[in-house]
Design a protein around this motif. Structure first.
Motif, mmCIF file in Angstrom:
data_model
loop_
_atom_site.group_PDB
_atom_site.id
_atom_site.type_symbol
_atom_site.label_atom_id
_atom_site.label_comp_id
_atom_site.label_asym_id
_atom_site.label_seq_id
_atom_site.Cartn_x
_atom_site.Cartn_y
_atom_site.Cartn_z
ATOM 1 N N LEU A 191 0.829 -1.202 0.000
ATOM 2 C CA LEU A 191 0.000 0.000 0.000
ATOM 3 C C LEU A 191 0.863 1.251 0.000
ATOM 4 N N ARG A 192 0.438 2.227 -0.805
ATOM 5 C CA ARG A 192 1.081 3.543 -0.808
ATOM 6 C C ARG A 192 0.138 4.549 -0.155
ATOM 7 N N ARG A 193 0.702 5.486 0.574
ATOM 8 C CA ARG A 193 -0.133 6.469 1.262
ATOM 9 C C ARG A 193 -0.983 7.280 0.294
ATOM 10 N N ASP A 194 -0.459 7.554 -0.904
ATOM 11 C CA ASP A 194 -1.226 8.365 -1.841
ATOM 12 C C ASP A 194 -2.473 7.635 -2.344
ATOM 13 N N GLU A 195 -2.519 6.305 -2.202
ATOM 14 C CA GLU A 195 -3.710 5.559 -2.599
ATOM 15 C C GLU A 195 -4.882 5.814 -1.671
ATOM 16 N N ALA A 196 -4.607 6.353 -0.490
ATOM 17 C CA ALA A 196 -5.670 6.608 0.471
ATOM 18 C C ALA A 196 -6.495 7.844 0.113
ATOM 19 N N ALA A 197 -6.024 8.649 -0.840
ATOM 20 C CA ALA A 197 -6.733 9.871 -1.217
ATOM 21 C C ALA A 197 -8.057 9.541 -1.898
ATOM 22 N N VAL A 198 -9.130 10.118 -1.416
ATOM 23 C CA VAL A 198 -10.467 9.915 -1.975
ATOM 24 C C VAL A 198 -10.668 10.827 -3.180
ATOM 25 N N HIS A 199 -11.184 10.285 -4.270
ATOM 26 C CA HIS A 199 -11.521 11.057 -5.465
ATOM 27 C C HIS A 199 -13.029 10.916 -5.692
ATOM 28 N N TRP A 200 -13.752 11.995 -5.443
ATOM 29 C CA TRP A 200 -15.210 11.935 -5.362
ATOM 30 C C TRP A 200 -15.884 11.656 -6.696
ATOM 31 N N GLN A 201 -15.157 11.815 -7.808
ATOM 32 C CA GLN A 201 -15.772 11.510 -9.097
ATOM 33 C C GLN A 201 -15.907 9.999 -9.315
ATOM 34 N N ASN A 202 -15.262 9.201 -8.470
ATOM 35 C CA ASN A 202 -15.398 7.749 -8.557
ATOM 36 C C ASN A 202 -16.762 7.300 -8.034
ATOM 37 N N PRO A 203 -17.226 6.136 -8.435
ATOM 38 C CA PRO A 203 -18.509 5.635 -7.941
ATOM 39 C C PRO A 203 -18.496 5.434 -6.430
ATOM 40 N N ALA A 204 -19.648 5.597 -5.806
ATOM 41 C CA ALA A 204 -19.755 5.433 -4.355
ATOM 42 C C ALA A 204 -19.325 4.032 -3.930
ATOM 43 N N ALA A 205 -19.646 3.023 -4.727
ATOM 44 C CA ALA A 205 -19.278 1.652 -4.373
ATOM 45 C C ALA A 205 -17.765 1.488 -4.320
ATOM 46 N N GLN A 206 -17.052 2.140 -5.233
ATOM 47 C CA GLN A 206 -15.592 2.066 -5.232
ATOM 48 C C GLN A 206 -15.005 2.782 -4.017
ATOM 49 N N LEU A 207 -15.571 3.933 -3.687
ATOM 50 C CA LEU A 207 -15.095 4.677 -2.519
ATOM 51 C C LEU A 207 -15.366 3.909 -1.233
ATOM 52 N N HIS A 208 -16.491 3.220 -1.186
ATOM 53 C CA HIS A 208 -16.822 2.399 -0.024
ATOM 54 C C HIS A 208 -15.769 1.313 0.176
ATOM 55 N N ARG A 209 -15.356 0.668 -0.908
ATOM 56 C CA ARG A 209 -14.307 -0.350 -0.812
ATOM 57 C C ARG A 209 -12.995 0.272 -0.353
ATOM 58 N N GLN A 210 -12.719 1.478 -0.829
ATOM 59 C CA GLN A 210 -11.490 2.169 -0.434
ATOM 60 C C GLN A 210 -11.479 2.458 1.070
ATOM 61 N N VAL A 211 -12.590 2.943 1.586
ATOM 62 C CA VAL A 211 -12.696 3.222 3.022
ATOM 63 C C VAL A 211 -12.450 1.944 3.822
ATOM 64 N N ARG A 212 -13.038 0.849 3.392
ATOM 65 C CA ARG A 212 -12.891 -0.430 4.100
ATOM 66 C C ARG A 212 -11.469 -0.975 3.989
ATOM 67 N N ALA A 213 -10.865 -0.853 2.802
ATOM 68 C CA ALA A 213 -9.536 -1.408 2.580
ATOM 69 C C ALA A 213 -8.454 -0.679 3.367
ATOM 70 N N PHE A 214 -8.648 0.618 3.622
ATOM 71 C CA PHE A 214 -7.626 1.409 4.310
ATOM 72 C C PHE A 214 -7.934 1.605 5.792
ATOM 73 N N ASP A 215 -8.763 0.751 6.331
ATOM 74 C CA ASP A 215 -9.043 0.709 7.761
ATOM 75 C C ASP A 215 -8.450 -0.593 8.300
ATOM 76 N N PRO A 216 -7.427 -0.557 9.170
ATOM 77 C CA PRO A 216 -7.070 0.550 10.058
ATOM 78 C C PRO A 216 -5.924 1.431 9.579
ATOM 79 N N PHE A 217 -5.289 1.109 8.466
ATOM 80 C CA PHE A 217 -4.164 1.938 8.028
ATOM 81 C C PHE A 217 -4.209 2.096 6.522
ATOM 82 N N PRO A 218 -3.971 3.309 6.012
ATOM 83 C CA PRO A 218 -3.710 4.561 6.754
ATOM 84 C C PRO A 218 -4.962 5.412 6.939
ATOM 85 N N GLY A 219 -6.119 4.889 6.512
ATOM 86 C CA GLY A 219 -7.363 5.658 6.568
ATOM 87 C C GLY A 219 -7.588 6.405 5.272
#
Length: 310
Positions: free
Chosen positions: A202-230
């Motif tokens: 994992l790279r820290r820059d991957e944790a950045a949320v990009h709101w133009q992405n689908p909500a389902a993709q962002l949801h997976r991102q939130v789950r994948a980066f919990d507990p690190f790095p968020g």
């Protein structure tokens, strides 16, 4: 059996404890050097080193195993077999050749899917429905060796990488104990050529949320980066971590990143496709808070716009 063990994080420490309970003699523990952590950046021992010290085991912490002298303690340990779990260092062929009965790796995926450093997070990020643990014989390639044992489990639709880790760690511990008990009867199964994927670190820059992405993709991102790095977003020039969220289907009636509604039940934010309801957030230096408590100290009225993070 007299073995050596190589590992670093909690996933590996769980396996080490299980091997000790099973009665195996751990002649040497290899783990990565102590790293600075916390606000004071004091050197902290790995989870594996902490278990080893508690049990009075010999510990070796080379920065690399490539120099011949770095592997000398393993050679002198008299270990018949080396068990590896999330060690974080490459084992040269010369090291793999040292134990008379070879090296076994505990890998947290269903190989050949997600070979590499971050299989748990990559499985969540990709939206996989199943994962598991494989016990494989190690060879020079990256997680390419034949599989001795494997077991799968479902990934929950709301499950975070942290929660999934906490289910896979004891599974890996149980399987490695089973593998050693059946070592001379298990038949190695070569990995298929189809379905190979790589789980890059994992790279820290991957944790950045990009709101133009689908909500389902962002949801997976939130789950994948919990507990690190968020997962990180920005609002009013402040970085905010998103720790829990829920997808709401349907078209978003505003530009991506726009807050549609906020209250005790969460903060509804428009995405490129659908809406993401933020349920747990955190400001820099603050604590993870449910949306209602977060909003008491950081209002996010309708029309507020989240920027991409960080």
């Amino acid at each position: 059996m007299r073995i050596a063990f190589a590992g670093t994080p909690r996933f590996a420490a769980t396996a080490l404890e299980a091997l000790l309970v099973a009665g195996h003699q751990v002649a040497l523990v290899l783990t990565q050097p102590d790293r600075p952590a916390g606000r004071g950046l004091a050197l902290q021992p790995s989870d594996v080193k902490q278990v080893a010290q508690q049990r009075g085991l010999a510990v070796h912490q080379p920065a690399s195993l490539k120099p011949t002298e770095a592997s000398q303690p393993l050679k002198e340990s008299g270990a018949q077999l080396l068990v590896v779990a999330a060690y974080g260092l490459i084992l040269p062929q010369a090291v793999l050749n040292l134990p008379p009965q070879g090296c076994l790796n505990i890998h947290a995926s269903l190989l050949p899917r997600w070979r590499g450093a971050a299989p748990i997070q990559r499985a969540v990020l990709a939206g996989d429905h199943r994962t598991g643990v494989c016990i494989m014989r190690m060879e020079a390639g990256l997680d390419t060796g034949p599989v001795l044992l494997s077991e799968s489990l479902d990934i929950g639709p709301e499950e975070t990488a942290g929660a999934l880790h906490d289910r896979l760690a004891p599974l890996g511990a149980r399987l490695i104990v089973q593998a050693l008990a059946q070592l001379h009867t298990l038949v190695p199964v070569p990995q298929p050529d189809d379905g190979i994927t790589y789980a890059a670190k994992l790279r820290r820059d991957e944790a950045a949320v990009h709101w133009q992405n689908p909500a389902a993709q962002l949801h997976r991102q939130v789950r994948a980066f919990d507990p690190f790095p968020g997962a990180l977003a920005r609002v009013r020039d402040e970085a905010v971590k998103l720790w829990s969220a829920r997808v709401e289907a349907g078209a978003a009636p505003a530009a991506p990143g726009t807050v549609l509604e906020s209250g005790p039940d969460g903060v509804r934010v428009a995405c490129g496709e659908g809406v993401l309801r933020l349920l747990e957030l955190q400001r820099p230096g603050g604590r993870r808070l449910p949306a209602g408590a977060f909003l008491q100290g950081f209002a996010l009225p309708s029309g507020t716009v989240f920027a991409d993070g960080p």
